[in-house]
Motif scaffolding. Structure first.
Motif, PDB file in Angstrom:
ATOM      1  N   UNK A  43      27.296 -20.441   8.215  1.00  0.00           N
ATOM      2  CA  UNK A  43      27.144 -19.938   6.872  1.00  0.00           C
ATOM      3  C   UNK A  43      26.112 -18.690   7.208  1.00  0.00           C
ATOM      4  N   UNK A  44      25.576 -18.542   8.364  1.00  0.00           N
ATOM      5  CA  UNK A  44      24.558 -17.545   8.228  1.00  0.00           C
ATOM      6  C   UNK A  44      25.123 -16.093   8.658  1.00  0.00           C
ATOM      7  N   UNK A  45      24.697 -15.035   7.919  1.00  0.00           N
ATOM      8  CA  UNK A  45      25.319 -13.695   8.079  1.00  0.00           C
ATOM      9  C   UNK A  45      25.035 -13.307   9.515  1.00  0.00           C
ATOM     10  N   UNK A  46      23.853 -13.359   9.931  1.00  0.00           N
ATOM     11  CA  UNK A  46      23.649 -12.909  11.418  1.00  0.00           C
ATOM     12  C   UNK A  46      24.479 -13.379  12.361  1.00  0.00           C
ATOM     13  N   UNK A  47      24.818 -14.968  12.351  1.00  0.00           N
ATOM     14  CA  UNK A  47      25.561 -15.625  13.173  1.00  0.00           C
ATOM     15  C   UNK A  47      26.895 -14.994  13.116  1.00  0.00           C
ATOM     16  N   UNK A  48      27.231 -14.832  11.918  1.00  0.00           N
ATOM     17  CA  UNK A  48      28.789 -14.232  11.787  1.00  0.00           C
ATOM     18  C   UNK A  48      28.998 -12.945  12.017  1.00  0.00           C
ATOM     19  N   UNK A  49      27.833 -11.782  12.119  1.00  0.00           N
ATOM     20  CA  UNK A  49      28.136 -10.692  12.551  1.00  0.00           C
ATOM     21  C   UNK A  49      28.130 -10.718  14.317  1.00  0.00           C
ATOM     22  N   UNK A  50      27.254 -11.492  14.778  1.00  0.00           N
ATOM     23  CA  UNK A  50      27.382 -11.636  16.272  1.00  0.00           C
ATOM     24  C   UNK A  50      28.616 -12.113  16.698  1.00  0.00           C
ATOM     25  N   UNK A  51      29.403 -12.974  15.909  1.00  0.00           N
ATOM     26  CA  UNK A  51      30.587 -13.928  16.430  1.00  0.00           C
ATOM     27  C   UNK A  51      31.658 -12.564  16.230  1.00  0.00           C
ATOM     28  N   UNK A  64      19.793 -11.402  22.237  1.00  0.00           N
ATOM     29  CA  UNK A  64      18.587 -11.483  21.747  1.00  0.00           C
ATOM     30  C   UNK A  64      18.497 -13.047  21.081  1.00  0.00           C
ATOM     31  N   UNK A  65      17.378 -13.533  21.117  1.00  0.00           N
ATOM     32  CA  UNK A  65      17.222 -15.051  20.670  1.00  0.00           C
ATOM     33  C   UNK A  65      18.090 -15.303  19.554  1.00  0.00           C
ATOM     34  N   UNK A  66      18.306 -14.456  18.521  1.00  0.00           N
ATOM     35  CA  UNK A  66      19.128 -15.087  17.373  1.00  0.00           C
ATOM     36  C   UNK A  66      20.568 -15.101  17.713  1.00  0.00           C
ATOM     37  N   UNK A  67      20.896 -14.684  18.729  1.00  0.00           N
ATOM     38  CA  UNK A  67      22.275 -14.753  19.150  1.00  0.00           C
ATOM     39  C   UNK A  67      22.643 -16.330  19.729  1.00  0.00           C
ATOM     40  N   UNK A  68      21.644 -17.105  20.014  1.00  0.00           N
ATOM     41  CA  UNK A  68      22.132 -18.229  20.771  1.00  0.00           C
ATOM     42  C   UNK A  68      23.035 -19.034  19.885  1.00  0.00           C
ATOM     43  N   UNK A  69      22.989 -19.285  18.652  1.00  0.00           N
ATOM     44  CA  UNK A  69      23.922 -20.067  17.791  1.00  0.00           C
ATOM     45  C   UNK A  69      25.505 -19.277  18.054  1.00  0.00           C
ATOM     46  N   UNK A  70      25.582 -18.020  18.363  1.00  0.00           N
ATOM     47  CA  UNK A  70      26.697 -17.095  18.516  1.00  0.00           C
ATOM     48  C   UNK A  70      27.234 -17.771  19.840  1.00  0.00           C
TER      49      UNK A  70
END
Length: 121
Positions: A43-51, A64-70
């Motif tokens: 549900x996170x827009x940053x995650x979805x953009x990275x995907x 970047x660390x914010x990409x770990x979930x991706x």
């Protein structure tokens, strides 16, 4: 303890720092907690953009660390989609040390067993 963590994520997940939570769950080898956090990340827009970025073939990126979930969500699907070994290796190397060896091994073993038609234990 793992069920309590899952319960906590269900109640307060929107307040969590996803990167820190995924790292903590990874340090404790908690697959259930990681799965719950990845559900939350969808549900996170940053995650979805990275995907979207990772799904493009042949693209290189600066991790970047914010990409770990991706990365955790992308690796299992990338093996099914037949991504090249070199592109998978580049993704895995980019995510180190946030991607733990046990996570990579688990994902790859599951996918190898699926491809071979074996039952997963």
């Amino acid at each position: 303890a793992e069920s309590n963590a899952v319960e906590f994520i269900e109640k307060y997940g929107s307040y969590l720092n996803l990167y820190e939570a995924l790292n903590a769950a990874s340090d404790y080898f908690s697959k259930k907690v990681i799965e719950k956090l990845l559900d939350l990340a969808s549900n996170d827009p940053v995650h979805n953009d990275c995907m979207k970025l990772l799904s493009r073939s042949g693209i290189s990126f600066a991790y970047e660390p914010k990409m770990l979930s991706c990365l955790l969500a992308f690796l299992p699907t990338s093996t099914r989609e037949g991504k090249s070994r070199s592109s998978l290796l580049a993704i895995i190397v980019a995510g180190y040390p946030d991607l733990k060896p046990w996570q990579i091994r688990t994902i790859m073993l599951i996918e190898i067993r699926k491809l071979a038609g074996c039952r997963i234990r």
